[in-house]
Design a protein around this motif. Structure first.
Motif, mmCIF file in Angstrom:
data_model
loop_
_atom_site.group_PDB
_atom_site.id
_atom_site.type_symbol
_atom_site.label_atom_id
_atom_site.label_comp_id
_atom_site.label_asym_id
_atom_site.label_seq_id
_atom_site.Cartn_x
_atom_site.Cartn_y
_atom_site.Cartn_z
ATOM 1 N N LEU A 1 -6.782 7.298 -3.674
ATOM 2 C CA LEU A 1 -5.538 7.669 -3.002
ATOM 3 C C LEU A 1 -5.784 8.003 -1.535
ATOM 4 O O LEU A 1 -5.086 7.495 -0.650
ATOM 5 N N SER A 2 -6.783 8.828 -1.248
ATOM 6 C CA SER A 2 -7.042 9.180 0.160
ATOM 7 C C SER A 2 -7.511 7.958 0.947
ATOM 8 O O SER A 2 -7.139 7.786 2.110
ATOM 9 N N LYS A 3 -8.305 7.099 0.331
ATOM 10 C CA LYS A 3 -8.730 5.872 0.997
ATOM 11 C C LYS A 3 -7.525 4.976 1.294
ATOM 12 O O LYS A 3 -7.433 4.382 2.366
ATOM 13 N N MET A 4 -6.602 4.888 0.321
ATOM 14 C CA MET A 4 -5.409 4.062 0.524
ATOM 15 C C MET A 4 -4.560 4.614 1.668
ATOM 16 O O MET A 4 -4.014 3.853 2.469
ATOM 17 N N LYS A 5 -4.468 5.935 1.766
ATOM 18 C CA LYS A 5 -3.711 6.545 2.866
ATOM 19 C C LYS A 5 -4.357 6.199 4.206
ATOM 20 O O LYS A 5 -3.664 5.879 5.173
ATOM 21 N N ASN A 6 -5.693 6.243 4.257
ATOM 22 C CA ASN A 6 -6.400 5.879 5.487
ATOM 23 C C ASN A 6 -6.197 4.403 5.828
ATOM 24 O O ASN A 6 -5.990 4.053 6.994
ATOM 25 N N LEU B 1 0.777 6.776 -6.745
ATOM 26 C CA LEU B 1 -0.333 7.680 -7.063
ATOM 27 C C LEU B 1 -0.021 9.116 -6.665
ATOM 28 O O LEU B 1 -0.417 10.054 -7.352
ATOM 29 N N SER B 2 0.687 9.306 -5.564
ATOM 30 C CA SER B 2 1.030 10.663 -5.097
ATOM 31 C C SER B 2 1.985 11.368 -6.045
ATOM 32 O O SER B 2 1.992 12.588 -6.141
ATOM 33 N N ASN B 3 2.789 10.606 -6.743
ATOM 34 C CA ASN B 3 3.770 11.182 -7.658
ATOM 35 C C ASN B 3 3.254 11.280 -9.084
ATOM 36 O O ASN B 3 4.024 11.299 -10.036
ATOM 37 N N GLY B 4 1.931 11.307 -9.233
ATOM 38 C CA GLY B 4 1.337 11.490 -10.560
ATOM 39 C C GLY B 4 1.365 10.242 -11.406
ATOM 40 O O GLY B 4 1.266 10.323 -12.625
ATOM 41 N N GLY B 5 1.448 9.089 -10.777
ATOM 42 C CA GLY B 5 1.532 7.837 -11.517
ATOM 43 C C GLY B 5 0.214 7.332 -12.044
ATOM 44 O O GLY B 5 0.115 6.201 -12.476
ATOM 45 N N ILE B 6 -0.787 8.154 -12.025
ATOM 46 C CA ILE B 6 -2.093 7.733 -12.532
ATOM 47 C C ILE B 6 -2.211 8.111 -14.004
ATOM 48 O O ILE B 6 -1.793 9.177 -14.406
ATOM 49 N N ASP B 7 -2.711 7.205 -14.795
ATOM 50 C CA ASP B 7 -2.958 7.502 -16.205
ATOM 51 C C ASP B 7 -4.197 6.742 -16.650
ATOM 52 O O ASP B 7 -4.803 6.029 -15.869
ATOM 53 N N VAL C 1 0.841 -1.196 0.000
ATOM 54 C CA VAL C 1 0.000 0.000 0.000
ATOM 55 C C VAL C 1 0.877 1.248 0.000
ATOM 56 O O VAL C 1 0.584 2.222 -0.703
ATOM 57 N N ARG C 2 1.967 1.230 0.758
ATOM 58 C CA ARG C 2 2.878 2.384 0.792
ATOM 59 C C ARG C 2 3.428 2.666 -0.612
ATOM 60 O O ARG C 2 3.483 3.818 -1.048
ATOM 61 N N GLU C 3 3.813 1.620 -1.339
ATOM 62 C CA GLU C 3 4.296 1.800 -2.715
ATOM 63 C C GLU C 3 3.192 2.354 -3.619
ATOM 64 O O GLU C 3 3.434 3.215 -4.458
ATOM 65 N N GLY C 4 1.959 1.849 -3.442
ATOM 66 C CA GLY C 4 0.832 2.337 -4.238
ATOM 67 C C GLY C 4 0.523 3.801 -3.964
ATOM 68 O O GLY C 4 0.280 4.570 -4.888
ATOM 69 N N VAL C 5 0.560 4.174 -2.707
ATOM 70 C CA VAL C 5 0.327 5.568 -2.333
ATOM 71 C C VAL C 5 1.417 6.443 -2.939
ATOM 72 O O VAL C 5 1.135 7.513 -3.492
#
Length: 152
Positions: free
Chosen positions: A136-141, A120-126, A113-117
């Motif tokens: 992203l916010s749900k994953m952080k929670n 996504l936080s670094n603009g890795g969404i496409d 999850v840390r890697e996924g966050v």
């Protein structure tokens, strides 16, 4: 049981499928049987002109079971996907507390999850990513919740 759960909703179907996986009921024979039911229903729907509700349920069920089989060796994927669907924080926390049988599994999940966050936080969404940005916010929670469980 699974068709009845599917008629109630996706969460209920996922719960039954998860229990089936835990009891090691999902196998090639079951998937083949569901495929044959799907094919029969597809033939009926083709002659009537419109896809039936049963066909939609069978397709969803087969896809969900195949995904369960594919992620069987990657429980962190399954746990994250299920956790993201739980909107109630208490229910999610209870699920996360029982989801891990070993401390190592929890550590693997936290890292995943840390890697996924981070991604996504670094603009890795496409557009090719099936993970919506709002997760992203749900994953952080979820990450915070699991870290709190881990530190108890």
């Amino acid at each position: 049981e699974v068709l009845q759960a599917a008629s109630v909703g996706a969460k209920e179907m996922d719960d039954v499928i998860r229990k089936m996986r835990e009891r090691q009921i999902i196998d090639d024979d079951l998937l083949e049987y569901i495929s044959s039911l799907e094919e029969n229903e597809r033939n009926k729907s083709t002659s009537s002109g419109a896809p039936s509700l049963l066909l939609n349920v069978l397709v969803s069920l087969k896809n969900r079971m195949e995904a369960e089989v594919e992620t069987m060796n990657r429980p962190e994927i399954r746990i994250l996907a299920y956790s993201l669907r739980l909107s109630d924080e208490k229910e999610r926390n209870e699920y996360l507390q029982q989801a891990f049988t070993k401390l190592e599994e929890m550590d693997d999940f936290v890292e995943f999850v840390r890697e996924g966050v981070g991604y996504l936080s670094n603009g890795g969404i496409d557009l090719k990513t099936s993970m919506p940005y709002e997760n992203l916010s749900k994953m952080k929670n979820i990450l915070k919740e699991v870290e709190q469980i881990r530190n108890r």
